[in-house]
Design a protein around this motif. Structure first.
Motif, PDB file in Angstrom:
ATOM      1  N   VAL A 167      -0.912  -5.474  -6.810  1.00 40.24           N
ATOM      2  CA  VAL A 167      -0.485  -4.213  -7.421  1.00 40.24           C
ATOM      3  C   VAL A 167      -1.415  -3.826  -8.570  1.00 40.24           C
ATOM      4  O   VAL A 167      -1.740  -2.646  -8.767  1.00 40.24           O
ATOM      5  N   GLN A 168      -1.889  -4.829  -9.326  1.00 39.19           N
ATOM      6  CA  GLN A 168      -2.741  -4.545 -10.475  1.00 39.19           C
ATOM      7  C   GLN A 168      -4.142  -4.093 -10.089  1.00 39.19           C
ATOM      8  O   GLN A 168      -4.893  -3.621 -10.938  1.00 39.19           O
ATOM      9  N   ARG A 169      -4.491  -4.206  -8.823  1.00 39.59           N
ATOM     10  CA  ARG A 169      -5.746  -3.616  -8.363  1.00 39.59           C
ATOM     11  C   ARG A 169      -5.685  -2.100  -8.458  1.00 39.59           C
ATOM     12  O   ARG A 169      -6.711  -1.432  -8.590  1.00 39.59           O
ATOM     13  N   ARG A 170      -4.475  -1.547  -8.369  1.00 34.38           N
ATOM     14  CA  ARG A 170      -4.284  -0.093  -8.448  1.00 34.38           C
ATOM     15  C   ARG A 170      -3.802   0.350  -9.814  1.00 34.38           C
ATOM     16  O   ARG A 170      -4.278   1.332 -10.378  1.00 34.38           O
ATOM     17  N   PHE A 171      -2.839  -0.352 -10.392  1.00 32.16           N
ATOM     18  CA  PHE A 171      -2.298   0.000 -11.699  1.00 32.16           C
ATOM     19  C   PHE A 171      -2.550  -1.151 -12.670  1.00 32.16           C
ATOM     20  O   PHE A 171      -2.013  -2.248 -12.478  1.00 32.16           O
ATOM     21  N   LYS A 172      -3.344  -0.907 -13.700  1.00 31.15           N
ATOM     22  CA  LYS A 172      -3.670  -1.945 -14.682  1.00 31.15           C
ATOM     23  C   LYS A 172      -2.545  -2.021 -15.713  1.00 31.15           C
ATOM     24  O   LYS A 172      -2.640  -1.479 -16.817  1.00 31.15           O
ATOM     25  N   ASP A 219       0.835  -1.203   0.000  1.00 33.05           N
ATOM     26  CA  ASP A 219       0.000   0.000   0.000  1.00 33.05           C
ATOM     27  C   ASP A 219       0.868   1.251   0.000  1.00 33.05           C
ATOM     28  O   ASP A 219       0.574   2.230  -0.704  1.00 33.05           O
ATOM     29  N   ALA A 220       1.938   1.226   0.787  1.00 34.93           N
ATOM     30  CA  ALA A 220       2.856   2.371   0.814  1.00 34.93           C
ATOM     31  C   ALA A 220       3.548   2.539  -0.535  1.00 34.93           C
ATOM     32  O   ALA A 220       3.685   3.662  -1.045  1.00 34.93           O
ATOM     33  N   VAL A 221       3.961   1.426  -1.123  1.00 36.31           N
ATOM     34  CA  VAL A 221       4.610   1.480  -2.439  1.00 36.31           C
ATOM     35  C   VAL A 221       3.666   2.065  -3.477  1.00 36.31           C
ATOM     36  O   VAL A 221       4.057   2.921  -4.290  1.00 36.31           O
ATOM     37  N   LEU A 222       2.412   1.629  -3.469  1.00 37.72           N
ATOM     38  CA  LEU A 222       1.441   2.110  -4.454  1.00 37.72           C
ATOM     39  C   LEU A 222       1.145   3.598  -4.268  1.00 37.72           C
ATOM     40  O   LEU A 222       1.048   4.352  -5.241  1.00 37.72           O
ATOM     41  N   LEU A 281       4.802   9.793  -7.276  1.00 33.66           N
ATOM     42  CA  LEU A 281       5.958  10.008  -8.146  1.00 33.66           C
ATOM     43  C   LEU A 281       5.518  10.281  -9.580  1.00 33.66           C
ATOM     44  O   LEU A 281       6.074  11.159 -10.257  1.00 33.66           O
ATOM     45  N   LEU A 282       4.531   9.529 -10.040  1.00 35.81           N
ATOM     46  CA  LEU A 282       3.988   9.776 -11.379  1.00 35.81           C
ATOM     47  C   LEU A 282       3.438  11.194 -11.485  1.00 35.81           C
ATOM     48  O   LEU A 282       3.742  11.927 -12.440  1.00 35.81           O
ATOM     49  N   ALA A 283       2.637  11.581 -10.502  1.00 34.39           N
ATOM     50  CA  ALA A 283       2.009  12.901 -10.539  1.00 34.39           C
ATOM     51  C   ALA A 283       3.043  14.013 -10.477  1.00 34.39           C
ATOM     52  O   ALA A 283       2.974  14.994 -11.229  1.00 34.39           O
ATOM     53  N   GLN A 284       4.021  13.872  -9.580  1.00 32.23           N
ATOM     54  CA  GLN A 284       5.052  14.895  -9.436  1.00 32.23           C
ATOM     55  C   GLN A 284       5.896  15.038 -10.696  1.00 32.23           C
ATOM     56  O   GLN A 284       6.444  16.107 -10.965  1.00 32.23           O
ATOM     57  N   SER A 285       6.003  13.944 -11.459  1.00 35.95           N
ATOM     58  CA  SER A 285       6.811  13.961 -12.681  1.00 35.95           C
ATOM     59  C   SER A 285       6.009  14.418 -13.888  1.00 35.95           C
ATOM     60  O   SER A 285       6.547  14.503 -14.996  1.00 35.95           O
ATOM     61  N   GLY A 286       4.727  14.666 -13.693  1.00 41.79           N
ATOM     62  CA  GLY A 286       3.885  15.113 -14.792  1.00 41.79           C
ATOM     63  C   GLY A 286       3.567  14.029 -15.802  1.00 41.79           C
ATOM     64  O   GLY A 286       3.256  14.325 -16.961  1.00 41.79           O
ATOM     65  N   ARG A 287       3.624  12.763 -15.371  1.00 43.90           N
ATOM     66  CA  ARG A 287       3.314  11.651 -16.279  1.00 43.90           C
ATOM     67  C   ARG A 287       1.975  11.037 -15.880  1.00 43.90           C
ATOM     68  O   ARG A 287       1.661  10.897 -14.698  1.00 43.90           O
TER      69      ARG A 287
END
Length: 408
Positions: free
Chosen positions: A188-193, A132-135, A141-147
């Motif tokens: 993990v795929q429950r959060r990121f497909k 959960d912490a990793v996700l 990190l994605l958001a901060q990087s603008g991706r």
């Protein structure tokens, strides 16, 4: 999206590029090296019809994997356009989970780290709170990087214990209570497909070190000396996991001076029980030197404490006893020493070299290099990224990526 264990590399996936490469994924392999080529050049190399090559180029360009790269010199008429791999088109999340920390990197498709963050965690709290912490941090990190998440092609995860690579499930990991058999990819795929690939941390360190610093080394050992001790084995250019994913578990090989020293695995005399960070600290503490952790040992050695320096060199000798057998068995050209204790490299490395060159066959060491990790604490992130990149950029991976772009 199912977890997929197949990880072909550019050199092995679908054979060598050339005549007979018909899929867009095969044509892409000709551009993966970053060199720009024209449609005519690709037609000549592949032997495909010009219309087929044009269709493949259009599909790859539509996915963003390749893009225009200027114009070639004209032999008359309009100069032909050139195309090249665009590694920034998509991103990968690379996660290196340790016993007490997690390092998360965002990389492009060349393996370049674009952004990263490090957080403290306790692996023993179990898979759900750790993942959960990793996700959560990965999303940040994605958001901060603008991706955007749609740009994410996969997540690579290294765990500090044995992993059944075909399923991504930890297999009886000694320092990971509650993780045995846990379906990490599915969680993990429950959060990121997206693609989720999981491996032992030392395996991914070997991949990262080799890809970044030793790309021409077909036979390489990466040895992590930290809280535990293990090795990632690359032989014939391929990572060797063994029948059940435990290849390279050198920390539980007996060493000559092991005697009756009890290891956490239940056996006596294991390398890890004598040469790991906690083991070296315990031996110093028993001799009256204040040390509780591997970090304490490193700090003492940096300050010139003779007992700590001698203990580090002896740890290197113990590691060298096991590696001498590995050298005779596997004949690597490079042994890379990484992990926490390797940061006091001169002392540990001296002990390793002393025994390996003394105990190994002269022919096996004639061209052998024993070096300190150049990737250092980034080896795991670099390798986790490489794990995903080699999967998604293989011919079949590119085909799946293109299929996902098609309107449903």
């Amino acid at each position: 999206m199912p977890h997929s264990p197949a990880l072909p590399t550019p050199a092995t996936a679908g054979g060598a590029p050339g005549a007979g490469t018909s899929r867009a994924g095969d044509v892409f392999q000709l551009l993966r090296d970053g060199h720009a080529r024209t449609r005519a050049e690709l037609t000549e190399i592949t032997g495909l019809a010009r219309s087929t090559v044009a269709a493949r180029i259009d599909a790859l360009a539509g996915s963003g994997l390749i893009g225009p790269a200027g114009e070639a010199v004209s032999s008359g008429g309009r100069p032909p356009s050139r195309f090249a791999f665009q590694p920034t088109a998509r991103v990968v999340l690379a996660v290196d989970v340790g016993a007490t920390h997690v390092l998360i990197g965002l990389t492009d498709l060349s393996g370049k780290i674009l952004a990263e963050l490090r957080e403290s965690i306790d692996i023993s709290t179990g898979p759900v709170p750790v993942l959960d912490a990793v996700l959560e941090h990965s999303g940040q990190l994605l958001a901060q990087s603008g991706r955007h998440e749609r740009e994410l092609v996969g997540i690579g995860i290294g765990l500090p214990g044995p992993v059944e690579h075909s399923t991504g499930r930890p297999a009886s990991p000694p320092i990971m209570p509650g993780w045995d058999g846990f379906d990490v990819p599915a969680y993990v795929q429950r959060r990121f497909k997206t693609n989720v690939l999981v491996d032992n941390d030392v395996n991914i360190m070997a991949l990262g070190e080799r890809a970044t610093y030793w790309p021409d080394a077909e036979n390489l050992l990466f040895v992590k000396v930290a809280t535990g001790i293990g090795a990632g084995i690359i032989s014939g250019g391929l990572l060797q996991r063994g029948a059940d994913g435990t290849a390279g578990d050198i920390g539980h090989i007996g060493v000559p001076r092991g005697g009756d020293v009890l290891c956490r695995c239940g056996n006596h005399g294991c390398l890890e029980a004598l040469a790991s960070g906690p083991a070296v600290a315990a031996s110093l503490a028993a001799a009256g030197v204040p040390a509780a952790t591997g970090e304490d040992v490193l700090e003492l050695a940096r300050r010139g404490n003779l007992a700590a320096i001698a203990a580090m060199r002896q740890a290197g000798r113990d590691v060298g006893d096991v590696l001498a057998a590995c050298v005779n068995l596997l004949n690597p050209s490079v042994i890379v020493i990484g992990g926490g204790l390797s940061s006091a490299g001169e002392y540990l490395m001296a002990g390793v070299r002393e025994i390996v060159y003394q105990r190994s066959l002269p022919l096996a060491t004639a061209r052998l290099r024993i070096v300190q990790s150049m990737a250092a604490d980034h080896a795991g992130v670099l390798g986790a990224g490489r794990l995903v990149i080699d999967h998604v950029l293989a011919p079949s991976g590119v085909e799946r990526l293109l299929a996902q772009q098609q309107p449903s």
